[in-house]
Design a protein around this motif. Structure first.
Motif, mmCIF file in Angstrom:
data_model
loop_
_atom_site.group_PDB
_atom_site.id
_atom_site.type_symbol
_atom_site.label_atom_id
_atom_site.label_comp_id
_atom_site.label_asym_id
_atom_site.label_seq_id
_atom_site.Cartn_x
_atom_site.Cartn_y
_atom_site.Cartn_z
ATOM 1 N N ALA A 121 -7.136 6.351 6.173
ATOM 2 C CA ALA A 121 -7.403 6.138 5.096
ATOM 3 C C ALA A 121 -6.120 5.205 4.475
ATOM 4 C CB ALA A 121 -7.831 7.153 4.092
ATOM 5 N N VAL A 122 -5.201 5.958 5.012
ATOM 6 C CA VAL A 122 -3.619 5.494 4.567
ATOM 7 C C VAL A 122 -3.304 4.076 5.125
ATOM 8 C CG1 VAL A 122 -0.968 5.736 4.900
ATOM 9 C CG2 VAL A 122 -2.588 7.694 4.154
ATOM 10 N N GLU A 123 -3.615 4.092 6.367
ATOM 11 C CA GLU A 123 -3.617 2.600 7.141
ATOM 12 C C GLU A 123 -4.488 1.560 6.340
ATOM 13 O OE1 GLU A 123 -4.770 2.926 11.285
ATOM 14 O OE2 GLU A 123 -3.346 4.705 11.587
ATOM 15 N N GLU A 124 -5.552 1.900 6.110
ATOM 16 C CA GLU A 124 -6.748 1.050 5.157
ATOM 17 C C GLU A 124 -5.858 0.434 4.022
ATOM 18 O OE1 GLU A 124 -8.908 -1.932 4.058
ATOM 19 O OE2 GLU A 124 -8.723 -1.015 6.162
ATOM 20 N N CYS A 125 -5.588 1.567 3.265
ATOM 21 C CA CYS A 125 -4.836 1.159 1.949
ATOM 22 C C CYS A 125 -3.617 0.372 2.150
ATOM 23 C CB CYS A 125 -4.388 2.550 1.451
ATOM 24 S SG CYS A 125 -3.810 2.476 -0.490
ATOM 25 N N GLY A 126 -2.829 0.494 3.200
ATOM 26 C CA GLY A 126 -1.748 -0.494 3.579
ATOM 27 C C GLY A 126 -2.360 -1.770 3.841
ATOM 28 N N ARG A 127 -3.120 -1.874 4.563
ATOM 29 C CA ARG A 127 -4.011 -3.443 4.857
ATOM 30 C C ARG A 127 -4.413 -3.690 3.463
ATOM 31 N NH1 ARG A 127 -5.322 -0.644 9.833
ATOM 32 N NH2 ARG A 127 -7.497 0.070 8.933
ATOM 33 N N ALA A 128 -4.991 -3.181 2.639
ATOM 34 C CA ALA A 128 -5.440 -3.654 1.497
ATOM 35 C C ALA A 128 -4.341 -4.128 0.568
ATOM 36 C CB ALA A 128 -6.183 -2.715 0.643
ATOM 37 N N LEU A 129 -3.136 -3.473 0.569
ATOM 38 C CA LEU A 129 -2.003 -3.820 -0.158
ATOM 39 C C LEU A 129 -1.527 -5.145 0.515
ATOM 40 C CD1 LEU A 129 0.155 -0.688 -0.782
ATOM 41 C CD2 LEU A 129 -0.416 -2.442 -2.497
ATOM 42 N N GLY A 130 -1.596 -5.274 1.597
ATOM 43 C CA GLY A 130 -1.197 -6.642 2.278
ATOM 44 C C GLY A 130 -2.038 -7.652 1.927
ATOM 45 N N ARG A 131 -3.145 -7.309 1.912
ATOM 46 C CA ARG A 131 -3.975 -8.543 1.346
ATOM 47 C C ARG A 131 -3.870 -8.999 0.181
ATOM 48 N NH1 ARG A 131 -7.823 -5.175 4.533
ATOM 49 N NH2 ARG A 131 -8.325 -4.456 2.496
ATOM 50 N N VAL A 132 -3.348 -8.242 -0.920
ATOM 51 C CA VAL A 132 -3.374 -8.560 -2.493
ATOM 52 C C VAL A 132 -1.891 -8.717 -2.745
ATOM 53 C CG1 VAL A 132 -5.449 -7.483 -2.794
ATOM 54 C CG2 VAL A 132 -3.300 -6.393 -3.203
ATOM 55 N N VAL A 133 -0.922 -8.176 -2.126
ATOM 56 C CA VAL A 133 0.451 -8.267 -2.596
ATOM 57 C C VAL A 133 1.204 -9.222 -1.785
ATOM 58 C CG1 VAL A 133 2.484 -7.113 -3.050
ATOM 59 C CG2 VAL A 133 0.191 -5.994 -3.720
ATOM 60 N N GLU A 134 2.074 -10.116 -2.246
ATOM 61 C CA GLU A 134 2.759 -10.954 -1.297
ATOM 62 C C GLU A 134 3.958 -10.254 -0.488
ATOM 63 O OE1 GLU A 134 4.695 -14.489 -3.165
ATOM 64 O OE2 GLU A 134 3.370 -14.027 -4.743
ATOM 65 N N ALA A 135 4.094 -10.786 0.734
ATOM 66 C CA ALA A 135 5.008 -9.864 1.750
ATOM 67 C C ALA A 135 6.473 -9.766 0.833
ATOM 68 C CB ALA A 135 5.163 -10.496 2.809
ATOM 69 N N GLN A 136 6.711 -10.645 0.342
ATOM 70 C CA GLN A 136 8.230 -10.523 -0.050
ATOM 71 C C GLN A 136 8.393 -9.429 -1.334
ATOM 72 O OE1 GLN A 136 11.027 -12.305 0.890
ATOM 73 N NE2 GLN A 136 12.273 -10.923 -0.291
ATOM 74 N N ALA A 137 7.206 -9.213 -2.012
ATOM 75 C CA ALA A 137 7.241 -8.015 -2.851
ATOM 76 C C ALA A 137 7.252 -6.903 -2.207
ATOM 77 C CB ALA A 137 6.178 -8.199 -3.915
ATOM 78 N N LEU A 138 6.537 -6.622 -1.230
ATOM 79 C CA LEU A 138 6.439 -5.521 -0.499
ATOM 80 C C LEU A 138 8.244 -5.182 0.289
ATOM 81 C CD1 LEU A 138 3.359 -5.983 1.189
ATOM 82 C CD2 LEU A 138 3.832 -4.172 -0.363
ATOM 83 N N LEU A 139 8.633 -6.262 0.720
ATOM 84 C CA LEU A 139 9.984 -6.071 1.253
ATOM 85 C C LEU A 139 10.881 -5.949 0.364
ATOM 86 C CD1 LEU A 139 9.778 -9.190 3.712
ATOM 87 C CD2 LEU A 139 9.644 -6.443 4.281
#
Length: 126
Positions: free
Chosen positions: A99-117
């Motif tokens: 579930a944690v992995e899927e949540c991380g993938r969901a974040l990757g789909r909706v938030v720009e990579a730069q914001a995550l970085l």
């Protein structure tokens, strides 16, 4: 052409905003989630580290749904969300880890990579 002559394309957020404008509206659940995001996220994160498997798993699944419905608005909540997910990645239970992995993938789909970085790099540096 020189690399300085190449204009950057639209960001993921810009493309999503444009798509939302073209579609005419967000769904009701998306509007509601975005409006309540500041109170939803802390409540959901409370149980990500709970001692019972059932509550940990349910909380991470709920967080995934919040991420999907909130979309790019999740940027406002990234620091606590990423900290909670980072702590939960080592969960011994396969259901929670998945579930944690899927949540991380969901974040990757909706938030720009730069914001995550922008949130993750300082944490890694210490």
């Amino acid at each position: 052409r020189a690399s300085s002559d190449i204009e950057p394309g639209p960001t993921a957020k810009e493309m999503q905003e444009e798509e939302e404008e073209e579609s005419g509206r967000l769904t009701g659940i998306e509007r509601m989630t975005r409006a309540l995001l500041g109170s939803l996220v802390p409540k959901v994160l409370e149980d990500v580290a709970h001692w019972t498997l059932r509550l940990r798993h349910r909380s991470v699944l709920q967080l995934s749904h919040v991420v999907e419905y909130a979309g790019p608005a999740m940027v406002a909540c990234l620091p606590p969300v990423l900290a909670s997910l980072a702590n939960a990645t080592g969960d011994e239970e396969a259901d929670v880890a998945s579930a944690v992995e899927e949540c991380g993938r969901a974040l990757g789909r909706v938030v720009e990579a730069q914001a995550l970085l922008d949130v993750l790099v300082p944490q890694v540096r210490g």
